[in-house]
Design a protein around this motif. Structure first.
Motif, PDB file in Angstrom:
ATOM      1  N   ALA A  56       0.858  -1.181   0.000  1.00 42.90           N
ATOM      2  CA  ALA A  56       0.000   0.000   0.000  1.00 42.90           C
ATOM      3  C   ALA A  56       0.899   1.236   0.000  1.00 42.90           C
ATOM      4  O   ALA A  56       2.024   1.207   0.513  1.00 42.90           O
ATOM      5  N   LEU A  57       0.395   2.309  -0.564  1.00 48.92           N
ATOM      6  CA  LEU A  57       1.128   3.572  -0.595  1.00 48.92           C
ATOM      7  C   LEU A  57       0.258   4.657   0.013  1.00 48.92           C
ATOM      8  O   LEU A  57      -0.861   4.896  -0.452  1.00 48.92           O
ATOM      9  N   TYR A  58       0.767   5.285   1.068  1.00 51.80           N
ATOM     10  CA  TYR A  58       0.055   6.387   1.719  1.00 51.80           C
ATOM     11  C   TYR A  58       0.658   7.714   1.270  1.00 51.80           C
ATOM     12  O   TYR A  58       1.877   7.909   1.361  1.00 51.80           O
ATOM     13  N   LEU A  59      -0.189   8.628   0.776  1.00 46.36           N
ATOM     14  CA  LEU A  59       0.263   9.957   0.361  1.00 46.36           C
ATOM     15  C   LEU A  59      -0.573  11.019   1.064  1.00 46.36           C
ATOM     16  O   LEU A  59      -1.791  11.080   0.871  1.00 46.36           O
ATOM     17  N   LEU A  87       4.052  12.597   6.167  1.00 48.18           N
ATOM     18  CA  LEU A  87       5.040  12.073   5.231  1.00 48.18           C
ATOM     19  C   LEU A  87       4.461  10.911   4.426  1.00 48.18           C
ATOM     20  O   LEU A  87       3.719  10.076   4.966  1.00 48.18           O
ATOM     21  N   PRO A  88       4.815  10.826   3.134  1.00 49.29           N
ATOM     22  CA  PRO A  88       4.427   9.652   2.339  1.00 49.29           C
ATOM     23  C   PRO A  88       5.104   8.409   2.902  1.00 49.29           C
ATOM     24  O   PRO A  88       6.181   8.483   3.501  1.00 49.29           O
ATOM     25  N   ASP A 117      -2.718   3.257  14.722  1.00 49.57           N
ATOM     26  CA  ASP A 117      -1.448   3.837  15.155  1.00 49.57           C
ATOM     27  C   ASP A 117      -0.540   4.226  13.985  1.00 49.57           C
ATOM     28  O   ASP A 117       0.574   4.719  14.199  1.00 49.57           O
ATOM     29  N   PHE A 118      -0.991   4.018  12.753  1.00 48.18           N
ATOM     30  CA  PHE A 118      -0.218   4.463  11.598  1.00 48.18           C
ATOM     31  C   PHE A 118      -0.299   5.994  11.520  1.00 48.18           C
ATOM     32  O   PHE A 118      -1.361   6.579  11.756  1.00 48.18           O
ATOM     33  N   PRO A 119       0.813   6.687  11.173  1.00 52.53           N
ATOM     34  CA  PRO A 119       0.811   8.151  11.155  1.00 52.53           C
ATOM     35  C   PRO A 119       0.072   8.744   9.954  1.00 52.53           C
ATOM     36  O   PRO A 119       0.667   9.271   9.014  1.00 52.53           O
ATOM     37  N   ALA A 120      -1.253   8.656   9.979  1.00 54.74           N
ATOM     38  CA  ALA A 120      -2.130   9.258   8.982  1.00 54.74           C
ATOM     39  C   ALA A 120      -3.046  10.245   9.683  1.00 54.74           C
ATOM     40  O   ALA A 120      -3.055  10.351  10.907  1.00 54.74           O
ATOM     41  N   ASP A 121      -3.851  10.950   8.892  1.00 55.55           N
ATOM     42  CA  ASP A 121      -4.755  11.942   9.468  1.00 55.55           C
ATOM     43  C   ASP A 121      -6.109  11.326   9.812  1.00 55.55           C
ATOM     44  O   ASP A 121      -6.559  11.381  10.958  1.00 55.55           O
ATOM     45  N   LYS A 122      -6.776  10.706   8.831  1.00 56.22           N
ATOM     46  CA  LYS A 122      -8.122  10.182   9.057  1.00 56.22           C
ATOM     47  C   LYS A 122      -8.301   8.730   8.632  1.00 56.22           C
ATOM     48  O   LYS A 122      -9.120   8.013   9.192  1.00 56.22           O
ATOM     49  N   LEU A 123      -7.577   8.293   7.612  1.00 55.08           N
ATOM     50  CA  LEU A 123      -7.836   6.993   7.014  1.00 55.08           C
ATOM     51  C   LEU A 123      -7.370   5.827   7.886  1.00 55.08           C
ATOM     52  O   LEU A 123      -6.300   5.859   8.478  1.00 55.08           O
TER      53      LEU A 123
END
Length: 252
Positions: A56-59, A87-88, A117-123
């Motif tokens: 998976a790729l988080y942007l 950060l991506p 606990d993943f450093p994302a905003d909402k997803l």
């Protein structure tokens, strides 16, 4: 949330940008090369969603990516509004935790792609594997009100992939006050949006079912309220289904 599935042929390209939103790409099948500012890197590799854990790729906002398919590829994309400067990050199969949940014929496998606990905003992103004939998202639960630490308000998308051309599942959507209820028969490639209420799933006997969950709402918490009429079933579970796990990190 917005949701789309991209299909790429070999040598096909896909360019995406994030403006005022965060995005996650889940590589359902195939292999490609991706460049999001860190040089061209290989992504993906599983033949189908039943052949291993995902890439998976988080942007976050203000980023872009260009993908070039090396094989036939299927890529799920979900976006939500965001103003967070993050950060991506590329998530590889070895970064992902998998566990078994439930018991007896309510056993399923949970794959945490973007856990809370993943450093994302909402997803938040989860893959779920349910053996044929089993129930999933069970006991029925809801996440429709912001009431911490009991429940979080989360919208949710289910994207289904299944084994076999005649495979199917049923999803029951019913409101907490019992004034609304519907039963959806879903097939390979169908998507369901859950805005509120309880939403259990049962896989057709003989047909293993996969669904990809995207969640977003008031907080990145998986706090849910289970239907009190069915919570008692937890005490009856003695063991998990021996068919699980359906996928492993090594692709077996």
């Amino acid at each position: 949330m917005s949701f789309v599935v991209h299909h790429l042929v070999p040598e096909g390209t896909l360019s995406l940008q994030t403006q005022g939103e965060e995005m996650v790409l889940v590589f359902l099948s195939g292999q490609c090369a991706g460049d999001w500012g860190e040089g061209k890197l290989p992504i993906g590799g599983r033949k189908t969603v039943f052949d291993g854990l995902p890439y998976a790729l988080y942007l976050p906002l203000g980023n872009s990516v260009t993908l070039k398919a090396e094989t036939v590829c299927e890529i799920a994309e979900c976006r939500v509004p965001s103003t967070a400067s993050l950060l991506p990050r590329l998530i590889r199969p070895q970064d992902i935790a998998s566990n078994l949940r439930g018991g007896e014929n309510a056993s399923r496998q949970i794959v945490d792609v973007l856990p809370p606990d993943f450093p994302a905003d909402k997803l938040v992103v989860v893959e779920v594997y349910t053996p044929g004939g089993n129930w999933s998202s069970y006991p029925p639960h809801k996440h429709e009100v912001h009431n911490p630490p009991v429940e979080a308000d989360l919208d949710e998308i289910y994207y289904y992939r299944m084994k076999g051309p005649h495979a199917f599942a049923f999803q029951n959507l019913y409101s907490s006050d019992r004034t609304r209820s519907s039963v959806l028969k879903v097939h390979d490639g169908d998507a369901v949006l859950v805005r509120d209420g309880y939403h259990p799933v049962v896989a057709g006997p003989g047909y293993d079912v996969y669904y990809l969950n995207f969640l977003a709402g008031t907080s990145r918490s998986m706090m849910v309220t289970e239907d009190p009429e069915h919570v008692w079933l937890r005490s009856s579970w003695k063991q998990t289904d021996g068919r699980l796990p359906l996928v492993r990190s090594d692709g077996s």
